[in-house]
Motif scaffolding. Sequence first.
Motif, mmCIF file in Angstrom:
data_model
loop_
_atom_site.group_PDB
_atom_site.id
_atom_site.type_symbol
_atom_site.label_atom_id
_atom_site.label_comp_id
_atom_site.label_asym_id
_atom_site.label_seq_id
_atom_site.Cartn_x
_atom_site.Cartn_y
_atom_site.Cartn_z
ATOM 1 N N ASP A 152 0.826 -1.217 0.000
ATOM 2 C CA ASP A 152 0.000 0.000 0.000
ATOM 3 C C ASP A 152 0.857 1.263 0.000
ATOM 4 O O ASP A 152 0.531 2.246 -0.659
ATOM 5 N N ALA A 171 -7.286 7.733 0.895
ATOM 6 C CA ALA A 171 -7.149 6.274 0.861
ATOM 7 C C ALA A 171 -8.504 5.681 1.211
ATOM 8 O O ALA A 171 -9.173 6.144 2.141
ATOM 9 N N ALA A 173 -10.285 2.518 2.681
ATOM 10 C CA ALA A 173 -9.898 1.377 3.519
ATOM 11 C C ALA A 173 -11.103 0.476 3.789
ATOM 12 O O ALA A 173 -12.227 0.947 3.953
ATOM 13 N N THR A 175 -12.901 -1.283 6.390
ATOM 14 C CA THR A 175 -12.934 -1.122 7.843
ATOM 15 C C THR A 175 -13.016 -2.449 8.588
ATOM 16 O O THR A 175 -12.852 -2.482 9.808
ATOM 17 N N THR A 178 -8.512 -3.496 7.825
ATOM 18 C CA THR A 178 -7.326 -2.645 7.685
ATOM 19 C C THR A 178 -6.899 -2.138 9.062
ATOM 20 O O THR A 178 -7.643 -1.397 9.703
ATOM 21 N N HIS A 182 -1.502 0.594 10.394
ATOM 22 C CA HIS A 182 -1.151 0.631 8.970
ATOM 23 C C HIS A 182 -1.554 1.972 8.372
ATOM 24 O O HIS A 182 -0.782 2.602 7.636
ATOM 25 N N ILE A 183 -2.758 2.422 8.694
ATOM 26 C CA ILE A 183 -3.239 3.713 8.196
ATOM 27 C C ILE A 183 -2.368 4.850 8.699
ATOM 28 O O ILE A 183 -2.012 5.771 7.955
ATOM 29 N N LYS A 184 -1.966 4.781 9.960
ATOM 30 C CA LYS A 184 -1.125 5.844 10.532
ATOM 31 C C LYS A 184 0.225 5.916 9.814
ATOM 32 O O LYS A 184 0.745 7.009 9.545
ATOM 33 N N GLN A 187 -0.284 7.711 6.579
ATOM 34 C CA GLN A 187 -0.465 9.148 6.792
ATOM 35 C C GLN A 187 0.865 9.829 7.120
ATOM 36 O O GLN A 187 1.161 10.917 6.623
ATOM 37 N N ILE A 199 -8.580 9.420 5.222
ATOM 38 C CA ILE A 199 -9.020 8.028 5.136
ATOM 39 C C ILE A 199 -10.542 7.971 5.066
ATOM 40 O O ILE A 199 -11.241 8.610 5.860
ATOM 41 N N LEU A 226 -6.829 0.824 -0.814
ATOM 42 C CA LEU A 226 -5.968 -0.038 -0.008
ATOM 43 C C LEU A 226 -6.339 -1.505 -0.231
ATOM 44 O O LEU A 226 -7.435 -1.832 -0.657
#
Length: 329
Positions: A152, A171, A173, A175, A178, A182-184, A187, A199, A226
């Motif tokens: 990603d 992005a 995602a 929910t 994910t 990973h999202i952090k 970012q 997100i 993602l």
Amino acid sequence: LSLEAHMQRREFITLLGGAAAAWPLAARAQESGRKYRLGFLIPVERESPGAVAFFDELRLYGFIEGGNLDVIPGGFNISSEQIDAMVALIVKAAPDAIISGPGRYTLAFQEATKTIPLLAMSEDMVTEGLVASLARPGSNTTGISILSLGLDGKRQDLLMEAVPGARKIAALADTTNTPMEHIKRLQDAARARGVELSIFGAASREQVLPAIDAAKAAGAEALNFLSSPLFTVNPRAFIEHIVKLRLPAMHQWPEIPEEGGLLAYGTRITEVYRQRARLVVKVLRGSKPADLPVEQPTRFELVINLKTAKAIGYEIPAGLVLRADKVIE
């Protein structure tokens, strides 16, 4: 024998030996006259490119549907609501192996059988609790761990390179699977390049188009899908909507730009299904899933669709186009 006859005989023996050596070992599996039975529980259609590639690979190894291979009907294009009913039917049919995925499909089988070999596929089979480790699955389950979450970030970098002037990207995602850490990381990586990453989440197909609209309304100049089957199984409606919004987007599978998406980076779904079929061959020949390490994809492609770029009024930088493994013009 004359010299000529001797030479002809030697050539014949050499040819025969070469032909025998060229036979895949799998072809010899047919000699017993045994019928093999497979069960499926997957969200794609029987005629999808991945499934077609799967059966073609089995055929190359001597396992031919309608010949020495039977498929329990009803296991394709299965929604999450149908999982429990289909699991009970397939386990009762006692196939030689079951092909399942994504994660929650396989988890349902793991609760229902500890003996029938399960050939799974998911984003990360370890973190999803499907196997103890990649090297030692340790149960009746093995398969393919796509580990695409790790790509990603690479996709995000390529998307920012494709849209170099963008200062706000989004992005999308899933929910349901994910991880927040990973999202952090995504970012933080975007922020380090002076880009704000927002997100937007979806937990079902019905929520995907509204999430895309929300990203566009929030001012996103590009969108990164993602890793998740939610965005890649039957993606045509999503592709058409993004093109209508004139929003540059990055996808997971290289086949998606071939269907009209703009960009993708990853392994081909057809290659992953062929890899999966080769694991099935090993199981049908007698290997135990616990002894077969979970495999990962090894080849990755960047595919760019310049027709779609033109349709949304966007020009992909020439340097990125030159680095693409495939360009659709």
